[in-house]
Design a protein around this motif. Structure first.
Motif, PDB file in Angstrom:
ATOM      1  N   GLN A 203       0.835  -1.282   0.061  1.00  8.81           N
ATOM      2  CA  GLN A 203       0.058  -0.231  -0.015  1.00  8.81           C
ATOM      3  C   GLN A 203       0.712   1.220   0.026  1.00  8.81           C
ATOM      4  N   SER A 207       0.659   3.567  -2.889  1.00  7.73           N
ATOM      5  CA  SER A 207      -0.193   5.152  -2.625  1.00  7.73           C
ATOM      6  C   SER A 207       0.651   6.333  -2.832  1.00  7.73           C
ATOM      7  N   THR A 210       0.913   6.776  -6.391  1.00 11.85           N
ATOM      8  CA  THR A 210      -0.318   7.401  -7.096  1.00 11.85           C
ATOM      9  C   THR A 210      -0.692   8.726  -6.670  1.00 11.85           C
ATOM     10  N   GLN A 351      -9.094   9.409  -6.630  1.00  7.02           N
ATOM     11  CA  GLN A 351      -7.858   8.911  -6.311  1.00  7.02           C
ATOM     12  C   GLN A 351      -6.788   9.381  -5.558  1.00  7.02           C
ATOM     13  N   PRO A 355      -5.380   7.293  -1.790  1.00  2.54           N
ATOM     14  CA  PRO A 355      -4.041   6.841  -1.225  1.00  2.54           C
ATOM     15  C   PRO A 355      -3.722   7.540  -0.118  1.00  2.54           C
ATOM     16  N   GLN A 358      -5.380   5.705   2.516  1.00  2.14           N
ATOM     17  CA  GLN A 358      -4.938   4.606   2.943  1.00  2.14           C
ATOM     18  C   GLN A 358      -3.497   4.674   3.840  1.00  2.14           C
TER      19      GLN A 358
END
Length: 646
Positions: A203, A207, A210, A351, A355, A358
């Protein structure tokens, strides 16, 4: 076991006693945990490359979908305009009709008046989008596959290193720790670290990439909307750090309580018979309940506080979504952006927030993993035994002469035990060590084995200081039979063969015959192949003791230590055990620790110890005639057996 050093806390640790709170060095522990991934550097680079490729394609998706939306919307609007005119003429017509806002919107669009949706271009775009997302999924799968190997290999190395560390730890350190807590560090904490790494590394990489990719696309589409989306980032970061800081001490307490609870459960299980015999179930249940409550409270607080991160981030994300949607709609109406670009931007804003959320949600996983890692590192940093000399000295010939020269030792610096002890044991002698509990009998043989290091003086084996020998060379010459029999799950033959690597079946059976194992083993279903468990299930206490004596016989040591080897068997079995030990002692220097004085009458020398000192020395007959401490011990056993010392 007499003369034993300080041991781990048992149930007497006390209900209601709060666990020690260790200060957390989060940053140092996190950096050290990341350092454990250093051997996987090459694979981690590949993980990042695959992650970057997957993220790039995923970030490209909304832009392509925005193009598809523009194809549809342009076709719908174009169909509504008069055919045969240019775009400029169509816009002029709209302005003349008083539709200035529509004209402004059309000016920012790629339309052909009178032409509908270009389904060819639309189909091509959709196929490209599907191919992009499929390729992103394949790269993501490859990243996950490699990362799983990286994390599990890291966990493998941690378990290997912790086990190797335990082998290097001094007995004094292990004695001072609850076994259940040590087991919890080796199992629960390492499992928690690997799970945290598995869930956070993937992640984290995705992340971060991203965030960078999406931010770049957002600025490419509209720097004004991008700045609006960034307004909420400082608020998100502040919320995450504030909540994480409050949750961290509770994660430390959670894993500390997990270890303490494991220690209590391990003690209750291993001592179940005694707990039942003394009707102490309620006391254990009370202690367990209080420790369980402590673990519940710490876990609840840690999970609840860290769990508030996601709702907080969701609120900030929705706030960001509203701002982008409103401002984006106004810019479409003004013709500054197309509908597809705004649609893509809204997807990017989602989006972008995802992240970040997250990363925030990983805070509790990271905190929990680092708390466990710190407990592992605490064990890894524990003081080890002094390293063996290289090369180690060895006696020219091991005959079994043991000499204590002015030896002093104490478990605690302010509590004297053995002071200025001098003793010479000649090869082949059987030396019995007797005395009240706590006199230092077991400590004496522990010092011979170098389970503990002496404070001053020297212990010599055939003229060589044992501290100049490697522990392996020293212990190769010594065999031990303890009061507490230790067997592992396996066959009787495997338990006996544990005494020497590479022992043949014939040698195992020879050891069994010499030590009376043969008397009972053939009555078992599979003879020497009978499987027993780690508690010795399937054989009696005396039979377990005979197996351990056979194990020592097979190792063929020059020095033998028998520590209360007959204390837990009945009189009939004691005869068998005594015969086995006599066979084992032939031609060897033997140290026999016993409370049953009847078992050591034939010893060459009997040492009577009190408070770490040898107060009497001689044969059985000589010591009885002297009418001293030995005679008093002897008479107390045979004149008044009801108060026999245990």
């Amino acid at each position: 076991m007499s003369g034993h050093g300080p041991g781990p806390r048992g149930p007497g640790m006390g209900p209601g006693m709060a666990p020690a709170q260790k200060s957390l060095h989060f940053g140092d522990s996190l950096r050290r945990l990341i350092g454990e991934l250093r051997p996987e550097r090459a694979w981690m680079v590949l993980v990042v490359v695959l992650g970057a490729g997957s993220v790039f394609l995923q970030v490209l998706g909304p832009k392509l979908l925005g193009d598809a939306t523009n194809i549809v919307f342009n076709g719908v609007v174009g169909k509504m305009l008069p055919e045969g005119v240019s775009k400029a003429q169509a816009i002029a017509g709209l302005r003349a009709a008083g539709q200035d806002q529509v004209a402004q919107m059309v000016s920012g669009m790629d339309v052909v008046p009178g032409q509908g949706i270009d389904f060819g271009a639309l189909g091509t775009t959709v196929l490209v989008v599907l191919a992009v997302y499929a390729a992103a999924a394949v790269l993501g799968w490859g990243q996950g596959f490699i990362l799983a190997h990286v994390v599990q290999r890291t966990g493998y190395r941690l378990r290997r290193d912790v086990q190797a560390k335990i082998d290097r730890l001094s007995l004094s350190h292990l004695d001072s720790q609850a076994r259940g807590d040590t087991l919890s560090r080796v199992t629960n904490d390492i499992d928690n670290v690997t799970q945290s790494l598995q869930q956070t590394l993937s992640q984290l990489i995705v992340s971060l990439l991203t965030v960078v990719g999406v931010l770049g696309m957002m600025f490419y589409l509209s720097w004004q909307l991008a700045l609006i989306a960034l307004v909420t980032v400082p608020l998100s970061a502040w919320l995450t750090m504030t909540i994480a800081k409050r949750a961290q001490p509770h994660f430390v307490a959670q894993w500390k309580s997990t270890g303490d609870l494991g220690g209590q459960v391990e003690e209750a299980f291993t001592g179940h018979e005694l707990v039942t015999a003394f009707n102490s179930q309620d006391a254990f249940a009370t202690a367990f309940t209080e420790e369980n409550e402590r673990l519940y409270r710490a876990s609840f607080r840690a999970q609840f506080i860290s769990g508030t991160i996601m709702p907080s981030m969701a609120f900030v994300s929705n706030l960001n979504y509203v701002l982008v949607a409103v401002v984006g709609g106004l810019r479409v109406a003004s013709g500054a952006l197309t509908l597809g670009e705004v649609q893509a931007f809204i997807q990017y804003s989602r989006q972008f927030s995802q992240p970040l959320a997250q990363l925030a949600s990983m805070a509790n996983l990271v905190q929990s993993g680092v708390a466990s890692a710190e407990r592992i590192f605490e064990l890894m940093d524990a003081e080890e035994e002094a390293p063996d000399p290289v090369p180690g000295a060895r006696p020219a010939a091991v005959r079994g002469r043991v000499e204590f020269q002015d030896v002093s030792f104490r478990y605690e610096p302010d509590t004297p035990l053995i002071e200025n002890l001098d003793l010479v044991v000649e090869p082949g002698q059987t030396v019995a060590v007797v005395g009240p509990t706590g006199a230092g009998k077991t400590t004496l043989v522990n010092l011979i084995m170098r389970f503990y290091e002496i404070d001053s003086g020297r212990i010599l084996l055939d003229g060589v200081d044992t501290r100049t020998m490697t522990r392996a060379d020293l212990r190769d010459q010594i065999g031990m039979v303890l009061q507490d029999t230790w067997l592992f799950q396996g066959t009787i033959a495997e338990n006996i063969a544990f005494g020497r690597d590479g022992a043949t079946d014939a040698e195992v059976e020879l050891a069994g015959r010499a030590t009376s194992v043969e008397r009972f083993v053939h009555s078992l279903p599979d003879g020497y192949g009978t499987v027993i468990d780690d508690e010795g299930g399937g054989v009696s206490t005396g039979e377990k003791q005979l197996i351990t004596i056979a194990r020592a016989f097979l190792s063929d040591p020059q020095i033998l230590i028998l520590d209360e080897a007959t204390s837990s068997v009945d009189t009939r079995t004691e005869v068998l055990v005594q015969q086995a030990m006599n066979a084992l002692r032939q031609g060897r220097t033997s140290f026999v620790i016993a409370h049953r004085l009847s078992t050591i009458r034939d010893a060459d020398v009997i040492l009577v110890m009190e408070e770490g000192r040898i107060v009497e020395k001689g044969t059985h007959a000589e010591l009885l005639e002297a009418r001293g401490a030995y005679a008093r011990l002897y008479e107390s056993q045979f004149a008044a057996p009801v108060v026999e010392e245990t």
